[in-house]
Design an enzyme around this catalytic site. Structure first.
Site, PDB file in Angstrom:
ATOM      1  N   LYS A 172       0.821  -1.221   0.000  1.00 22.51           N
ATOM      2  CA  LYS A 172       0.000   0.000   0.000  1.00 22.51           C
ATOM      3  C   LYS A 172       0.858   1.276   0.000  1.00 22.51           C
ATOM      4  CE  LYS A 172      -3.928  -2.286   2.292  1.00 22.51           C
ATOM      5  NZ  LYS A 172      -4.893  -2.237   3.430  1.00 22.51           N
ATOM      6  N   TYR A 232     -12.452  -2.346  -3.447  1.00 19.26           N
ATOM      7  CA  TYR A 232     -12.923  -2.438  -2.054  1.00 19.26           C
ATOM      8  C   TYR A 232     -14.449  -2.367  -1.959  1.00 19.26           C
ATOM      9  CZ  TYR A 232      -8.302  -2.361   0.196  1.00 19.26           C
ATOM     10  OH  TYR A 232      -7.048  -2.688   0.659  1.00 19.26           O
ATOM     11  N   PHE A 267     -15.387   3.710   7.125  1.00 14.58           N
ATOM     12  CA  PHE A 267     -14.016   4.067   6.717  1.00 14.58           C
ATOM     13  C   PHE A 267     -13.810   4.013   5.204  1.00 14.58           C
ATOM     14  CE2 PHE A 267     -13.940  -0.480   7.970  1.00 14.58           C
ATOM     15  CZ  PHE A 267     -13.473  -1.060   6.788  1.00 14.58           C
ATOM     16  N   ARG A 269      -1.815 -14.278   4.757  1.00 10.39           N
ATOM     17  CA  ARG A 269      -2.581 -13.606   5.817  1.00 10.39           C
ATOM     18  C   ARG A 269      -1.812 -13.682   7.140  1.00 10.39           C
ATOM     19  NH1 ARG A 269      -6.847 -10.305   4.474  1.00 10.39           N
ATOM     20  NH2 ARG A 269      -7.326 -10.447   6.691  1.00 10.39           N
ATOM     21  N   THR A 290      -5.224  -6.920  10.928  1.00  5.34           N
ATOM     22  CA  THR A 290      -5.572  -5.652  10.266  1.00  5.34           C
ATOM     23  C   THR A 290      -5.090  -4.457  11.081  1.00  5.34           C
ATOM     24  OG1 THR A 290      -7.575  -6.754   9.462  1.00  5.34           O
ATOM     25  CG2 THR A 290      -7.500  -4.347   9.265  1.00  5.34           C
ATOM     26  N   ARG A 304       2.741  -6.192   9.119  1.00  2.65           N
ATOM     27  CA  ARG A 304       2.009  -5.067   9.707  1.00  2.65           C
ATOM     28  C   ARG A 304       2.595  -4.642  11.050  1.00  2.65           C
ATOM     29  NH1 ARG A 304      -3.999  -7.035   7.702  1.00  2.65           N
ATOM     30  NH2 ARG A 304      -4.115  -5.708   5.844  1.00  2.65           N
ATOM     31  N   ASN A 337      -1.990   0.247   6.758  1.00  6.18           N
ATOM     32  CA  ASN A 337      -1.403  -0.978   7.323  1.00  6.18           C
ATOM     33  C   ASN A 337      -0.555  -1.761   6.321  1.00  6.18           C
ATOM     34  OD1 ASN A 337      -3.473  -1.946   5.783  1.00  6.18           O
ATOM     35  ND2 ASN A 337      -4.591  -2.925   7.446  1.00  6.18           N
ATOM     36  N   HIS A 348      -2.145  -5.556   1.590  1.00  2.00           N
ATOM     37  CA  HIS A 348      -3.419  -6.262   1.407  1.00  2.00           C
ATOM     38  C   HIS A 348      -3.116  -7.697   1.017  1.00  2.00           C
ATOM     39  CE1 HIS A 348      -7.389  -7.385  -0.169  1.00  2.00           C
ATOM     40  NE2 HIS A 348      -6.698  -7.989  -1.124  1.00  2.00           N
ATOM     41  N   GLU A 378      -9.497 -11.237  -7.370  1.00  2.00           N
ATOM     42  CA  GLU A 378      -8.577 -10.106  -7.192  1.00  2.00           C
ATOM     43  C   GLU A 378      -7.373 -10.204  -8.128  1.00  2.00           C
ATOM     44  OE1 GLU A 378      -9.732  -9.337  -2.489  1.00  2.00           O
ATOM     45  OE2 GLU A 378      -7.697  -9.922  -2.999  1.00  2.00           O
TER      46      GLU A 378
HETATM   47  P1  ADP Z   1      -7.773  -6.823   5.857  1.00  5.88           P
HETATM   48  O1  ADP Z   1      -6.977  -5.891   4.945  1.00  5.88           O
HETATM   49  O2  ADP Z   1      -6.960  -7.266   7.033  1.00  5.88           O
HETATM   50  O3  ADP Z   1      -8.414  -7.967   5.113  1.00  5.88           O
HETATM   51  P2  ADP Z   1     -10.419  -5.585   5.948  1.00  5.88           P
HETATM   52  O4  ADP Z   1     -10.732  -6.355   4.710  1.00  5.88           O
HETATM   53  O5  ADP Z   1     -11.357  -5.700   7.096  1.00  5.88           O
HETATM   54  O6  ADP Z   1      -8.951  -5.926   6.500  1.00  5.88           O
HETATM   55  O7  ADP Z   1     -10.305  -4.027   5.593  1.00  5.88           O
HETATM   56  C1  ADP Z   1      -9.729  -3.607   4.384  1.00  5.88           C
HETATM   57  C2  ADP Z   1      -8.820  -2.433   4.670  1.00  5.88           C
HETATM   58  O8  ADP Z   1      -9.618  -1.348   5.147  1.00  5.88           O
HETATM   59  C3  ADP Z   1      -7.802  -2.662   5.817  1.00  5.88           C
HETATM   60  O9  ADP Z   1      -6.651  -3.357   5.409  1.00  5.88           O
HETATM   61  C4  ADP Z   1      -7.517  -1.237   6.225  1.00  5.88           C
HETATM   62  O10 ADP Z   1      -6.623  -0.585   5.309  1.00  5.88           O
HETATM   63  C5  ADP Z   1      -8.890  -0.595   6.116  1.00  5.88           C
HETATM   64  N1  ADP Z   1      -9.635  -0.676   7.380  1.00  5.88           N
HETATM   65  C6  ADP Z   1     -10.206  -1.757   7.961  1.00  5.88           C
HETATM   66  N2  ADP Z   1     -10.802  -1.463   9.119  1.00  5.88           N
HETATM   67  C7  ADP Z   1     -10.632  -0.128   9.305  1.00  5.88           C
HETATM   68  C8  ADP Z   1     -11.021   0.808  10.318  1.00  5.88           C
HETATM   69  N3  ADP Z   1     -11.736   0.415  11.389  1.00  5.88           N
HETATM   70  N4  ADP Z   1     -10.646   2.107  10.168  1.00  5.88           N
HETATM   71  C9  ADP Z   1      -9.953   2.515   9.079  1.00  5.88           C
HETATM   72  N5  ADP Z   1      -9.554   1.692   8.091  1.00  5.88           N
HETATM   73  C10 ADP Z   1      -9.878   0.384   8.191  1.00  5.88           C
HETATM   74 MG    MG Z   2      -9.873  -7.905   3.591  1.00 11.48          MG
END
Ligand code: ADP
Ligand code: MG
Length: 141
Positions: free
Chosen positions: A11, A51, A59, A87, A93, A104, A114, A117, A128
């Site tokens: 990212k 997304y 968010f 993962r 996350t 992370r 973070n 992805h 994807e």
């Molecule tokens: P992951 O990337 O671990 O699969 P998610 O799919 O839940 O997590 O979320 C996608 C992305 O959205 C996260 O990697 C992060 O960049 C962002 N994100 C997730 N939860 C939050 C939150 N509570 N506040 C701000 N950004 C968030």
């Molecule tokens: Mg995800």
């Protein structure tokens, strides 16, 4: 366990700090192989589509703005159990909850910024990967 492919994105918070190589080192040390990789700049439309499942989350707008704030590296990783393995080495996350040694934990700035992805299922990995790569861009061996 089986041979799988997963989509990774390094990212903008990581590319802007010149961490692509350090992230790739953790990926390669885990045994995963980077079989396709390109550096691109997402548009609002593409990031929003990628997304899509998060469109109703509070968010979402911030996430899209962050993802288009600088270049990203999109990658296809291959290996045994690649989806779950990636993962695991990404970490949680929220970096506060991520285990020591994960990408992370090492590099993420916040729950949003973070650093990486990774696909979360076989079905999503397929979707994807084809979202960003054509067949001819993925060199398996
Ligand atoms: P992951 O990337 O671990 O699969 P998610 O799919 O839940 O997590 O979320 C996608 C992305 O959205 C996260 O990697 C992060 O960049 C962002 N994100 C997730 N939860 C939050 C939150 N509570 N506040 C701000 N950004 C968030
Ligand atoms: Mg995800």
């Amino acid at each position: 366990m089986s041979e799988q492919q997963t989509l990774s994105i390094i990212k903008p918070d990581a590319t802007s700090r010149n961490l692509t190589g350090q992230v790739n080192t953790i990926i390669e040390k885990s045994g995963l192989k980077i079989i396709a990789q390109k550096r691109i700049k997402l548009t609002e439309e593409i990031a929003g589509k990628f997304y899509e499942v998060h469109r109703d989350k509070p968010f979402f707008q911030d996430l899209v703005s962050f993802m288009i704030s600088g270049p990203v590296i999109v990658q296809v990783l291959q290996g045994n159990n690649a989806i779950a393995l990636y993962r695991k080495i990404m970490g949680a996350t929220n970096p506060v909850e991520a285990e020591v040694g994960t990408i992370r934990k090492e590099f993420a700035l916040s729950i949003e910024a973070n650093s990486v992805h990774g696909s979360d299922s076989i079905e999503n990995a397929k979707k994807e990967i084809s979202f960003f790569f054509s067949e001819t861009e993925i060199i398996k061996n």
